[in-house]
Motif scaffolding. Sequence first.
Motif, PDB file in Angstrom:
ATOM      1  N   LYS A 255       1.061  -0.626  -0.492  1.00 40.02           N
ATOM      2  CA  LYS A 255      -0.435  -0.188  -0.074  1.00 40.02           C
ATOM      3  C   LYS A 255       0.699   1.223  -0.096  1.00 40.02           C
ATOM      4  O   LYS A 255       1.499   1.376   1.021  1.00 40.02           O
ATOM      5  N   GLY A 256       0.329   1.940  -0.718  1.00 40.51           N
ATOM      6  CA  GLY A 256       0.937   3.432  -1.221  1.00 40.51           C
ATOM      7  C   GLY A 256       2.472   3.360  -2.662  1.00 40.51           C
ATOM      8  O   GLY A 256       3.193   2.534  -2.318  1.00 40.51           O
ATOM      9  N   VAL A 257       2.460   4.092  -3.062  1.00 46.73           N
ATOM     10  CA  VAL A 257       3.879   3.912  -4.187  1.00 46.73           C
ATOM     11  C   VAL A 257       4.948   4.198  -3.919  1.00 46.73           C
ATOM     12  O   VAL A 257       5.541   3.636  -4.130  1.00 46.73           O
ATOM     13  N   GLU A 258       5.137   5.058  -2.463  1.00 48.18           N
ATOM     14  CA  GLU A 258       7.090   4.916  -1.900  1.00 48.18           C
ATOM     15  C   GLU A 258       6.722   3.466  -1.350  1.00 48.18           C
ATOM     16  O   GLU A 258       7.832   3.225  -2.091  1.00 48.18           O
ATOM     17  N   ASN A 259       5.958   3.228  -0.689  1.00 48.10           N
ATOM     18  CA  ASN A 259       6.059   1.967  -0.545  1.00 48.10           C
ATOM     19  C   ASN A 259       6.747   0.490  -1.102  1.00 48.10           C
ATOM     20  O   ASN A 259       8.150  -0.085  -1.233  1.00 48.10           O
ATOM     21  N   THR A 260       6.171   1.321  -2.341  1.00 46.56           N
ATOM     22  CA  THR A 260       6.095  -0.296  -3.265  1.00 46.56           C
ATOM     23  C   THR A 260       7.473   0.472  -4.529  1.00 46.56           C
ATOM     24  O   THR A 260       8.605  -0.505  -4.580  1.00 46.56           O
ATOM     25  N   ILE A 261       8.213   1.364  -4.449  1.00 40.86           N
ATOM     26  CA  ILE A 261       9.007   1.619  -5.425  1.00 40.86           C
ATOM     27  C   ILE A 261      10.059   0.963  -4.188  1.00 40.86           C
ATOM     28  O   ILE A 261      11.701   0.323  -4.928  1.00 40.86           O
ATOM     29  N   ARG A 262      10.051   1.422  -3.173  1.00 35.84           N
ATOM     30  CA  ARG A 262      10.738   1.108  -1.533  1.00 35.84           C
ATOM     31  C   ARG A 262      11.582  -0.505  -1.972  1.00 35.84           C
ATOM     32  O   ARG A 262      12.887  -1.080  -2.041  1.00 35.84           O
ATOM     33  N   ASN A 263      10.642  -1.650  -1.694  1.00 41.14           N
ATOM     34  CA  ASN A 263      10.021  -2.737  -2.205  1.00 41.14           C
ATOM     35  C   ASN A 263      10.896  -3.409  -3.030  1.00 41.14           C
ATOM     36  O   ASN A 263      12.036  -4.207  -3.828  1.00 41.14           O
ATOM     37  N   VAL A 264      10.963  -2.218  -4.564  1.00 41.07           N
ATOM     38  CA  VAL A 264      10.947  -2.680  -6.288  1.00 41.07           C
ATOM     39  C   VAL A 264      12.977  -2.174  -5.517  1.00 41.07           C
ATOM     40  O   VAL A 264      13.739  -3.865  -6.547  1.00 41.07           O
ATOM     41  N   GLY A 265      13.882  -0.977  -4.805  1.00 41.28           N
ATOM     42  CA  GLY A 265      14.831  -1.184  -4.491  1.00 41.28           C
ATOM     43  C   GLY A 265      15.588  -2.519  -3.991  1.00 41.28           C
ATOM     44  O   GLY A 265      16.447  -2.350  -4.192  1.00 41.28           O
ATOM     45  N   ARG A 266      14.418  -2.680  -2.863  1.00 42.22           N
ATOM     46  CA  ARG A 266      15.215  -3.347  -1.680  1.00 42.22           C
ATOM     47  C   ARG A 266      15.376  -4.873  -3.013  1.00 42.22           C
ATOM     48  O   ARG A 266      16.558  -5.997  -2.926  1.00 42.22           O
ATOM     49  N   LEU A 267      14.277  -5.229  -3.913  1.00 43.00           N
ATOM     50  CA  LEU A 267      14.692  -6.726  -4.743  1.00 43.00           C
ATOM     51  C   LEU A 267      15.682  -6.687  -5.887  1.00 43.00           C
ATOM     52  O   LEU A 267      16.486  -7.670  -5.766  1.00 43.00           O
ATOM     53  N   ALA A 268      15.471  -5.521  -6.773  1.00 44.60           N
ATOM     54  CA  ALA A 268      17.214  -5.240  -7.590  1.00 44.60           C
ATOM     55  C   ALA A 268      18.440  -5.312  -6.795  1.00 44.60           C
ATOM     56  O   ALA A 268      19.087  -5.972  -6.980  1.00 44.60           O
ATOM     57  N   ARG A 269      18.619  -4.270  -5.386  1.00 52.81           N
ATOM     58  CA  ARG A 269      19.429  -4.309  -4.967  1.00 52.81           C
ATOM     59  C   ARG A 269      20.421  -5.285  -3.897  1.00 52.81           C
ATOM     60  O   ARG A 269      21.384  -5.910  -3.549  1.00 52.81           O
ATOM     61  N   ASP A 270      19.211  -6.341  -3.430  1.00 55.14           N
ATOM     62  CA  ASP A 270      19.161  -6.779  -2.399  1.00 55.14           C
ATOM     63  C   ASP A 270      19.407  -8.340  -3.683  1.00 55.14           C
ATOM     64  O   ASP A 270      20.476  -9.033  -2.799  1.00 55.14           O
ATOM     65  N   GLY A 271      18.442  -8.205  -3.384  1.00 56.28           N
ATOM     66  CA  GLY A 271      17.855  -9.967  -3.910  1.00 56.28           C
ATOM     67  C   GLY A 271      18.657 -10.725  -5.030  1.00 56.28           C
ATOM     68  O   GLY A 271      18.584 -11.497  -4.947  1.00 56.28           O
TER      69      GLY A 271
END
Length: 286
Positions: A255-271
């Motif tokens: 929920k929330g566009v900024e939270n979703t963008i953070r998830n994408v960064g986490r996926l790409a950077r860490d995952g």
Amino acid sequence: VSVHIEDEHTNITEIVENGVCTYRGAHSAAEAEEEPDYGALNVADIFDFANSVDVNDVSEILERQIAYNTAISKEGLKNNYGARIGQLLLKRDNNVRTRAKAYAAAGSDARMSGCELAVCIISGSGNQGITASVPVVIYAQENNIDDETMLRALIVSDLVTIHQKTGIGCLSAYCGAISAGCGCGAGISYLFGGRYYEIAHTLVNAVAILSGTICDGAKPSCAAKIAMAVEAGIMGYEMAKTGRQFYGGDGIVTKGVENTIRNVGRLARDGMGETDREILKIMLEQ
């Protein structure tokens, strides 16, 4: 010739030609150029800036982006570069949706296969610069949208692309064209009167569609990925326009566009760190 880069792919620290050093640069990207604070970006402020900025203050760089990036797209459609993805798409049909994908892909066809025309980059990438700008221009021209609105829509597309890429990092196993495709969807939404709510939902929808597409280097297949990224951006916009959306809990969407963008960064950077290493191993084995 050997060229040494450090920290970032654009930070050249040394060039040696025939055993003679012909160039030495700063040994860190921070020394070479002071970076803006991209972490301050958010979708709400990007939308407010696009609405309020004096277009005359930004028109020179945006008009250059339009001129350079549409020129290389036309070059890619005219001549036989790469896998000719742009030409292939236009053979299918010629509606605005297809043209937006075809022109963006054609720019990459040319850039990835040796065309020396200049490109205005986004986040250090010519492909991202093309993807974020050309579809917005195609939609504006098709619908006779005035130049000022088109420039403001480009601001949205460019900055939304940069905002997404900031959390991902400069180089990643996550395909940067996906961020730019989502950005162009946000820009197209703005063209047709989309406000913060519509732009935010366009972005979340688009991110949910193609996040996780791998980056396996700069090569002709980038053009096909760009076509699919633009399709995701347009689909995200059309979903938002018709009241359709993905919700928090749908995969990586929160929920929330900024939270979703953070998830994408986490996926790409860490995952995707291990993914990056495996891609390199596969490429080096060939």
